[in-house]
Every structure is written in C-alpha cells, then in structure tokens.
Design an enzyme around this catalytic site. Structure first.
Site, PDB file in Angstrom:
ATOM      1  N   HIS A  88     -27.959   0.664  14.737  1.00  0.00           N
ATOM      2  CA  HIS A  88     -27.110  -0.436  15.047  1.00  0.00           C
ATOM      3  C   HIS A  88     -26.619  -0.594  16.343  1.00  0.00           C
ATOM      4  O   HIS A  88     -26.581  -2.071  16.599  1.00  0.00           O
ATOM      5  CB  HIS A  88     -25.978  -0.150  14.113  1.00  0.00           C
ATOM      6  CG  HIS A  88     -26.398  -0.456  12.488  1.00  0.00           C
ATOM      7  ND1 HIS A  88     -25.436  -0.566  11.466  1.00  0.00           N
ATOM      8  CD2 HIS A  88     -27.566  -0.532  12.095  1.00  0.00           C
ATOM      9  CE1 HIS A  88     -26.144  -0.668  10.330  1.00  0.00           C
ATOM     10  NE2 HIS A  88     -27.602  -0.581  10.707  1.00  0.00           N
ATOM     11  N   ASP A 143     -30.434  -2.482   6.613  1.00  0.00           N
ATOM     12  CA  ASP A 143     -29.416  -1.941   7.634  1.00  0.00           C
ATOM     13  C   ASP A 143     -29.933  -2.501   8.905  1.00  0.00           C
ATOM     14  O   ASP A 143     -30.955  -3.457   8.786  1.00  0.00           O
ATOM     15  CB  ASP A 143     -29.404  -0.703   7.683  1.00  0.00           C
ATOM     16  CG  ASP A 143     -30.673   0.256   7.904  1.00  0.00           C
ATOM     17  OD1 ASP A 143     -31.536  -0.193   8.607  1.00  0.00           O
ATOM     18  OD2 ASP A 143     -30.779   1.361   7.234  1.00  0.00           O
TER      19      ASP A 143
HETATM   20  O1  T3D Z   1     -29.725   6.511   8.161  1.00  0.00           O
HETATM   21  C1  T3D Z   1     -30.962   5.967   8.205  1.00  0.00           C
HETATM   22  O2  T3D Z   1     -31.918   6.468   8.884  1.00  0.00           O
HETATM   23  C2  T3D Z   1     -31.342   5.141   6.982  1.00  0.00           C
HETATM   24  C3  T3D Z   1     -32.332   4.171   7.712  1.00  0.00           C
HETATM   25  C4  T3D Z   1     -33.292   3.351   7.227  1.00  0.00           C
HETATM   26  C5  T3D Z   1     -33.970   2.406   8.009  1.00  0.00           C
HETATM   27  C6  T3D Z   1     -35.411   2.040   7.433  1.00  0.00           C
HETATM   28  O3  T3D Z   1     -36.108   1.676   8.227  1.00  0.00           O
HETATM   29  S1  T3D Z   1     -35.711   2.339   5.845  1.00  0.00           S
HETATM   30  C7  T3D Z   1     -37.350   1.869   5.714  1.00  0.00           C
HETATM   31  C8  T3D Z   1     -38.264   2.916   6.162  1.00  0.00           C
HETATM   32  N1  T3D Z   1     -39.420   2.319   6.307  1.00  0.00           N
HETATM   33  C9  T3D Z   1     -40.643   2.072   5.475  1.00  0.00           C
HETATM   34  O4  T3D Z   1     -40.118   2.446   4.193  1.00  0.00           O
HETATM   35  C10 T3D Z   1     -41.774   1.713   5.521  1.00  0.00           C
HETATM   36  C11 T3D Z   1     -42.873   2.494   4.907  1.00  0.00           C
HETATM   37  N2  T3D Z   1     -44.178   1.774   5.464  1.00  0.00           N
HETATM   38  C12 T3D Z   1     -45.052   0.654   4.942  1.00  0.00           C
HETATM   39  O5  T3D Z   1     -44.198  -0.099   4.018  1.00  0.00           O
HETATM   40  C13 T3D Z   1     -46.067   0.495   5.145  1.00  0.00           C
HETATM   41  O6  T3D Z   1     -46.739   1.583   5.639  1.00  0.00           O
HETATM   42  C14 T3D Z   1     -46.130  -0.610   6.454  1.00  0.00           C
HETATM   43  C15 T3D Z   1     -45.674  -1.947   5.970  1.00  0.00           C
HETATM   44  C16 T3D Z   1     -45.020  -0.415   7.525  1.00  0.00           C
HETATM   45  C17 T3D Z   1     -47.438  -0.773   7.096  1.00  0.00           C
HETATM   46  O7  T3D Z   1     -48.307  -0.811   6.031  1.00  0.00           O
HETATM   47  P1  T3D Z   1     -50.035  -0.405   6.386  1.00  0.00           P
HETATM   48  O8  T3D Z   1     -50.771  -0.881   5.112  1.00  0.00           O
HETATM   49  O9  T3D Z   1     -50.396  -1.332   7.579  1.00  0.00           O
HETATM   50  O10 T3D Z   1     -50.137   1.065   6.755  1.00  0.00           O
HETATM   51  P2  T3D Z   1     -50.146   2.317   5.707  1.00  0.00           P
HETATM   52  O11 T3D Z   1     -51.617   2.491   5.303  1.00  0.00           O
HETATM   53  O12 T3D Z   1     -49.254   2.016   4.706  1.00  0.00           O
HETATM   54  O13 T3D Z   1     -49.310   3.163   6.825  1.00  0.00           O
HETATM   55  C18 T3D Z   1     -50.376   3.954   7.571  1.00  0.00           C
HETATM   56  C19 T3D Z   1     -49.668   5.277   7.936  1.00  0.00           C
HETATM   57  O14 T3D Z   1     -48.410   5.377   8.581  1.00  0.00           O
HETATM   58  C20 T3D Z   1     -49.703   6.333   6.847  1.00  0.00           C
HETATM   59  O15 T3D Z   1     -50.011   7.467   7.201  1.00  0.00           O
HETATM   60  P3  T3D Z   1     -51.434   8.113   6.764  1.00  0.00           P
HETATM   61  O16 T3D Z   1     -51.751   7.750   5.488  1.00  0.00           O
HETATM   62  O17 T3D Z   1     -52.356   7.291   7.786  1.00  0.00           O
HETATM   63  O18 T3D Z   1     -51.366   9.370   7.281  1.00  0.00           O
HETATM   64  C21 T3D Z   1     -48.128   6.139   6.312  1.00  0.00           C
HETATM   65  O19 T3D Z   1     -47.934   7.086   5.610  1.00  0.00           O
HETATM   66  C22 T3D Z   1     -47.682   6.105   7.724  1.00  0.00           C
HETATM   67  N3  T3D Z   1     -46.177   5.573   7.830  1.00  0.00           N
HETATM   68  C23 T3D Z   1     -45.925   3.978   7.335  1.00  0.00           C
HETATM   69  N4  T3D Z   1     -44.522   3.838   7.616  1.00  0.00           N
HETATM   70  C24 T3D Z   1     -44.148   5.168   7.740  1.00  0.00           C
HETATM   71  C25 T3D Z   1     -45.214   6.149   7.908  1.00  0.00           C
HETATM   72  N5  T3D Z   1     -44.878   7.406   8.083  1.00  0.00           N
HETATM   73  C26 T3D Z   1     -43.447   7.783   8.493  1.00  0.00           C
HETATM   74  N6  T3D Z   1     -42.604   6.817   8.350  1.00  0.00           N
HETATM   75  C27 T3D Z   1     -42.813   5.483   7.984  1.00  0.00           C
HETATM   76  N7  T3D Z   1     -41.743   4.549   7.906  1.00  0.00           N
END
Ligand code: T3D
Length: 261
Positions: A88, A143
């Site tokens: 933030h 957030d």
């Molecule tokens: O207090 C607090 O901290 C709360 C705060 C919260 C704030 C937030 O940001 S909550 C939201 C967190 N983020 C997500 O939930 C995003 C999750 N990821 C996705 O939706 C998609 O991965 C993306 C849209 C970002 C990208 O999609 P794509 O198809 O280009 O890539 P992918 O195949 O999904 O991901 C590639 C790799 O990155 C994959 O790992 P692997 O299989 O190659 O080993 C995936 O698990 C990893 N990855 C993607 N997002 C995250 C992540 N690893 C850790 N954290 C992530 N956020």
C-alpha cells in the site's frame, strides 16, 4: 544502493525501476516491497530523476503476492498490517510522487501487481500481455488500490465483472477498457516507453507534478473545489523558472529548455 530483487537505473533523466524476479513472474514479497519503497523514495528526492518507469524483467510484469511466501506465512500475521507495510505505501507513493510515472507492462499483471500498474500515471502494454484481477481466484478482496482504480478506469459494472469472473483480459481488451494507454509489439515496448519517458523528463517537471496533484485531488472534488484548487496551484506554477522559460521560448519562436523547476 544495491538491490537484490529489483534493478534501478537513472539515465537521461529517467529513473527505471525493474522488478527482477523473472523466474517468479516478478511476484511480490516483503523484500521486493522494501526495495521498491526505497527506490521510489530515492527517485522522488533526486532532482535529476524527472520521469519514472516501472517495469518487470523476463516474461511477466508482476504476478502479485508470491503465493509460496503467502502459504508459508504464520497464521497470526495480520493481512492489514502486512499490506500497510508492503504494497500500500508503494501504490500511495506512485500516486503522490510529483513526477510522471510510466508503466511498461511487459507481461502478465495480476493482483497486487496489477494494482501497482494501475497506480502509475500512464501504461503501455506489450501485445500478448494479460491482466488479471486474481484476488477473487484465491478468495481475497482487492488491495493495492485495485478497488479504487478499476471502477474509475473501466466503470463500475465492468470492474465488478472483471473481479467476479477473474477472467484475464488481453492487452488489446485492456486498451478498449481504458486500463492501458497503448499496446505495442512486445519487442518494441521498452523503446516506446523509453521514448515517452525521455520526452517527459525534458518537460517542466514542477508543472507536471502540480498537474498530477490537481488531478489526484479533483477525483474527490466538486467543480467549485476543483476551480479553487486550480487557482491555488497556478499561483505556484506561475512562479517557476520553467513557466518563464516556456513563455519566453514561445515568443522567441524557439524550443523551450525546461529545467524542471
Ligand atoms: O497480505 C497480503 O499479502 C495479501 C496480498 C495479496 C495481494 C495479491 O496479489 S493476491 C493475488 C496473488 N496473485 C495471484 O493469485 C496470481 C496467480 N497467477 C495467475 O493468475 C497467473 O499465473 C498469471 C495471470 C499471473 C500468469 O498466467 P500465465 O498463464 O502467464 O502463467 P502461469 O503458467 O499461470 O504461471 C507461470 C508460473 O508462475 C507457474 O509456475 P510453474 O508451473 O512454472 O512452476 C505459476 O505457479 C507461477 N506463479 C504465477 N503466479 C504466481 C506464481 N508463483 C507464485 N506466486 C504467484 N503469484
């Protein structure tokens, strides 16, 4: 200053901050947050930094909170306290720094990463990049300013649809929705953003900063308040060196040489 999770570089008046965890799609953790905060503070203080660019290394821009780090957090850690300490202050600083802040969305932007992009003044996205709300995908509420920026940029109903469904939008859709200013081929993104940044770094920085201050404030003003605040800020802008130079250059029929003060 040396950083471990970001890169910071100043050249031609442009301070470029690159999130640098490419193997994690530049997902955010406490270390990234602390370093981004420190880098933005130094960019704000440095008078030679007259435009700021935020981007990501590798194929992603920023996947939001690192979910591996989130899973390993102690249960008793307060989400509220965590956000107030980490993401933030960054979103607030991106809005309050009185210099143009550009974002080069080089790849996926999600969750808090999307929030950071939306907090910047102007966004160019690489064709092929995708934007995703993400919070609802893991049972969280928005957030990092997402609830503030999304309805203002795309309208309430579209923002709620984007949030409820969690369907990603492409860069091209994001352009139509008003989430980004321009979409450029991926290989041309950094050059396109750089060209705008270098141009803005030669602009009358103080006047641009006051413009940002006026528009930030006007988001919550009525017309009378906005007019009054404009008159107040013009008093400040009207006494800058750059104002005098702008008028002189126009009348002398030559390009202005703005110093940013
Ligand atoms: O207090 C607090 O901290 C709360 C705060 C919260 C704030 C937030 O940001 S909550 C939201 C967190 N983020 C997500 O939930 C995003 C999750 N990821 C996705 O939706 C998609 O991965 C993306 C849209 C970002 C990208 O999609 P794509 O198809 O280009 O890539 P992918 O195949 O999904 O991901 C590639 C790799 O990155 C994959 O790992 P692997 O299989 O190659 O080993 C995936 O698990 C990893 N990855 C993607 N997002 C995250 C992540 N690893 C850790 N954290 C992530 N956020």
């Amino acid at each position: 200053m040396t950083y471990n999770t970001i890169l910071a570089e100043l050249s031609q008046g442009v301070f470029t901050l690159t999130l640098n965890r490419p193997d994690k799609l530049n997902a955010l953790n406490d270390a990234v947050a602390a370093e981004v905060q420190a880098a933005l503070k130094s960019a704000e203080r440095d008078e030679t930094a007259r435009c700021i660019v935020l981007t990501g290394a590798g194929k992603g821009f920023c996947a939001g909170q690192d979910l591996d780090a989130l899973r390993n957090r102690p249960d008793e850690l307060s989400f509220r306290q965590h956000l107030l300490k980490t993401y933030h202050p960054i979103a607030a600083k991106l809005r309050s720094i009185e210099k143009p802040v550009l974002c080069a969305i080089n790849g996926a932007a999600a969750g808090a990463g999307l929030g950071l992009a939306l907090a910047c003044d102007i966004r160019y996205a690489a064709a092929g990049a995708k934007l995703r709300f993400a919070f609802s995908g893991i049972g969280l509420a928005p957030d990092t300013g997402a609830s503030f920026f999304l309805p203002r940029l795309m309208g309430l109903s579209r923002a709620l649809e984007f949030a409820y469904t969690n369907d990603p939008v492409t860069a091209e859709e994001a352009l139509t929705l008003g989430l980004v200013n321009k979409v450029v081929p991926a290989e041309e993104l950094q050059a396109a953003v750089r060209a705008l940044a270098v141009r803005l770094a030669q602009a009358p920085t103080k006047a641009l900063g006051l413009t940002k201050r006026a528009m930030n404030a006007a988001l919550n003003f009525n017309i009378d308040q906005a007019l009054d605040y404009e008159a107040h800020l013009q008093e400040v802008a009207g006494h800058t060196e750059d104002h005098r130079e702008g008028v002189a250059a126009f009348l002398d029929k030559r390009p202005p040489k703005f110093k940013g003060k």
